[in-house]
Structure formats: structure tokens, C-alpha cells
Design an enzyme around this catalytic site. Structure first.
Site, mmCIF file in Angstrom:
data_model
loop_
_atom_site.group_PDB
_atom_site.id
_atom_site.type_symbol
_atom_site.label_atom_id
_atom_site.label_comp_id
_atom_site.label_asym_id
_atom_site.label_seq_id
_atom_site.Cartn_x
_atom_site.Cartn_y
_atom_site.Cartn_z
ATOM 1 C CE LYS A 192 42.996 93.958 -7.001
ATOM 2 N NZ LYS A 192 43.696 94.620 -5.956
ATOM 3 C CB ILE A 193 35.944 90.629 -8.300
ATOM 4 C CG1 ILE A 193 36.671 91.027 -9.592
ATOM 5 C CG2 ILE A 193 34.621 89.929 -8.632
ATOM 6 C CD1 ILE A 193 37.301 89.876 -10.336
#
Length: 389
Positions: A192-193
């Protein structure tokens, strides 16, 4: 990075991140220390939300969000079929029934128009949803203003599943600010980010919901005399006032999250640079590049192309397999939830959501992460061009 395999996603761990985790290992607290509230504050402040609670996964976040909104037996949860199964499973965990709304063929998010049409039918049949989970696929926000207007008309609550979307914006406001929803959840899985290795977060502006979720993430236990049924017996005393879970985040994870949050805007900006370059490099190939709404700024967790299969000699599967064989670690996000064997046992079948199924037959997630170099991106395009011929 190695020239052997280019993954579709990869974490970016700096020396500062490592130092932050090591500092916790040398401290007095490995769980329930100062780093968890520091991480919660960093996320709440970034989003402009009043309350944030860290948990051990986004799945846990979805579960306690549903419970806090009172979802239970006899209720309905609606979401999109193009998501990870957790967006739907959270309703089943609560004893509710689950249904889906087909996707917008341009954004691949839950279609607000299809939602409205389904609500009209549901109202006539007295089976409206109690909760709608709006998933910001790939990081692009759903049409939250319209979904919110529908919630006011039809009386459902809204969870934004922003597992892909931290660092993104909608109507120039950070995703997670809560203007158009009751609760927003984030994921911090390694691809994820930002990452905490594993982990999730719930954010809300509702104090009562925050207090409920805080109880639920830690066995339903409180040491707050105001929440107890009678006065404490002594300083050791606690009470279980809800049936909760062990969904807590560790200090190690939170310290990593605090450090990662300092680079969130940098991570998202780099993803946008890569996406712009992909758009240019792919412009002559028989693929559809991601469409972006004018009023949104995607977190760009994923970069999904759709194959123009009618122009291709190879099948979707053949192209996918050949890319992987050539060391391009593509993926597919996602298999429509209603086609999973478990959901077929609940009565769903092929053909129920044609836009979602069409998307699935054409979609491929290309490598997208901040450490992706231009040389690696060129290699992705070179291999894809060859495979598509």
C-alpha cells in the site's frame, strides 16, 4: 532493483523507518505505548478528522466499523464486486446479508447511478441497506457527494474503504476528512501507499463511534470509570462492557507508520509521475489507461489497464501469463467477489454484475510503486508491447 522480476507493488523502507522501529525495540513499550497514539494523530491531522484508531489490519477496521454502526442480523450491507473480499466479508462477520452494486465502466468504482436505481427497487421491497461500503479502487475516490445525498434520502450509513487511497483527495479535501461518510478505513499492508507491515486505521468525526470502536478493538474492556456499570474495586480494576476483539496495533508497526507518514505526499507524487509516464508510453498500444475524475486526486495505489481484447490475437490469460514469464510481476485486482465459491453458495451467479465481469476479463495491474525506476518502467512497456503484438 533486480532485473529478474519487477513486482506490481513494493514497500519503500528508509533508514529513518528502520531507526524508528529499532528505537521502539530499545524502549520500554512494544505494545500500547506512545507510538500508537502518535500514529493515530498523524493520520487524523493529515486527513482533517477528529478521531483515528489504529488496528492490526484494514479487515479488522472494516469489522469494527460495521459493528459500531449497528450492523447485525436482518440488515443489509452493499458494496462493489470489484474489491478485495474483506469489503463484503465484514458484513457477514456481523450476521448481515451482503449485496453488490455494479461498477462504473470508466472509473471501476461502485456506480452511484446504479446504486440509486437499486435503492429505488429496494425501498419498494423494504430491503434497503443499513451500510454501504464505498471502495476507492486503485486510490481514486468514489462519487461521494452523490452517495452521501442518497444516504440522506434512503437512510443508510457510509463506510469509505480507502485501503488504496490515503494521500488522495476528493473535491480538494483529503480522503478521510469524513464530510460525506461516517467512517473511513485505511490499509497499511506492504504494497500500500504507506506501510506498517500489516495494519489498518479507522477515522471518524463521530465521538460515539470512535469510543465504540476503541472498545471493540481491545476485547470490549475499559478502565474508564465513566463506562463501568459500578465503581472500580481498586487500581487493578477493569470491566468488559462489550464483546470485543484483539485488533490492536503494536508499537513497532505504529513507529514505522509515523515515519512513513512523513513521506506520504512524496510517495503519492512519485506515483503520479509514474502514471503520467505510463499514460504517454501506452498511448499507442491496444489498452485503455486509467480514467481519472476531475474532482479527485488518486492515491494511485494501483495502475490498471484494460486490454482491447477485440484487437488482440492472444487471450487475457495468455497475455497475463506471458508478462509474468518475462519477469513482469503483473496482478489482477480483483476477481469479482460475487463469483467466489463462497458467495455463489449464497446465491450469486455469473452474469449478475456485467460491468464488473467485463472489467475482470480485461484488467491487468502493471507495476506501480515509488521505487520503480524509469528503466524498469521502460522494461514493462517493452515486454508488454511485444506480448500484445
Amino acid at each position: 532493483m533486480s532485473s529478474s522480476v519487477i513486482p506490481y507493488g513494493k514497500q519503500d523502507i528508509s533508514q529513518d523507518d528502520i531507526d524508528a522501529v529499532v528505537a521502539v525495540l530499545k524502549s520500554d513499550f512494544l505494545t500500547q505505548g506512545p507510538q500508537v497514539p502518535a500514529f493515530e494523530k498523524a493520520v487524523a491531522d493529515y486527513c482533517g478528522a477528529k478521531h483515528a484508531l489504529a488496528v492490526n489490519s484494514a479487515t479488522s477496521a472494516l469489522h469494527i466499523a460495521c459493528l459500531a454502526l449497528g450492523l447485525g442480523e436482518g440488515d443489509w450491507l452493499w458494496t462493489t464486486p470489484i474489491t478485495f473480499v474483506a469489503s463484503a466479508n465484514c458484513g457477514l462477520y456481523c450476521g448481515a446479508q451482503v449485496d453488490f452494486i455494479d461498477i462504473n465502466p470508466r472509473t471501476y468504482n461502485l456506480c452511484a447511478d446504479a446504486l440509486e436505481q437499486k435503492l429505488i427497487v429496494a425501498q419498494a421491497n423494504d430491503c434497503q441497506p443499513k451500510v454501504v461500503v464505498a471502495v476507492h479502487l486503485c486510490g481514486q475516490p468514489c462519487e461521494m457527494e452523490k452517495i452521501h445525498r442518497l444516504s440522506q434520502r434512503y437512510g443508510f450509513r457510509i463506510i469509505e474503504d480507502a485501503s488504496h487511497a490515503i494521500g488522495g483527495r476528493y473535491q480538494d479535501k483529503p480522503i478521510g476528512n469524513g464530510r460525506y461518510s461516517d467512517i473511513t478505513i485505511f490499509s497499511f499492508h506492504p504494497v500500500k501507499i504507506v506501510t506498517t507491515a500489516e495494519g489498518g486505521m479507522v477515522v471518524t468525526n463521530d465521538k460515539a463511534l470512535a469510543e465504540k470502536m476503541e472498545l471493540l478493538r481491545s476485547h470490549g474492556i475499559t478502565r474508564d470509570p465513566a463506562l463501568m456499570t459500578h465503581k472500580p474495586d481498586g487500581g487493578w480494576y477493569y470491566q468488559q462492557v462489550e464483546l470485543g476483539f484483539n485488533y490492536r496495533m503494536t508499537e513497532l508497526q505504529a513507529a514505522l507508520g509515523v515515519s512513513q507518514m512523513q513521506r506520504l505526499d512524496q510517495f503519492v507524487a512519485k506515483r503520479h509521475q509514474l502514471a503520467t509516464r505510463y499514460d504517454q508510453l501506452l498511448s499507442e498500444l491496444p489498452v485503455i489507461t486509467p480514467y481519472q475524475l476531475a474532482n479527485g486526486y488518486s492515491g494511485l495505489h494501483l495502475y490498471v489497464v484494460r486490454l482491447k481484447t477485440e484487437q488482440l490475437k492472444r487471450s487475457h490469460r495468455e497475455i497475463f501469463d506471458e508478462l509474468r514469464e518475462a519477469g513482469i510481476g503483473v496482478n489482477l485486482h480483483y476477481i469479482p467477489v460475487h463469483t467466489q465459491p463462497y458467495y455463489k453458495q449464497l446465491g450469486f451467479k455469473q452474469g449478475d454484475y456485467p460491468q464488473a465481469e467485463s472489467y475482470y476479463s480485461e484488467a491487468i495491474s502493471l507495476p506501480m510503486f515509488p521505487l520503480l525506476s524509469e528503466a524498469d518502467q521502460d522494461r514493462v512497456i517493452e515486454v508488454l508491447t511485444k506480448v500484445l503484438q
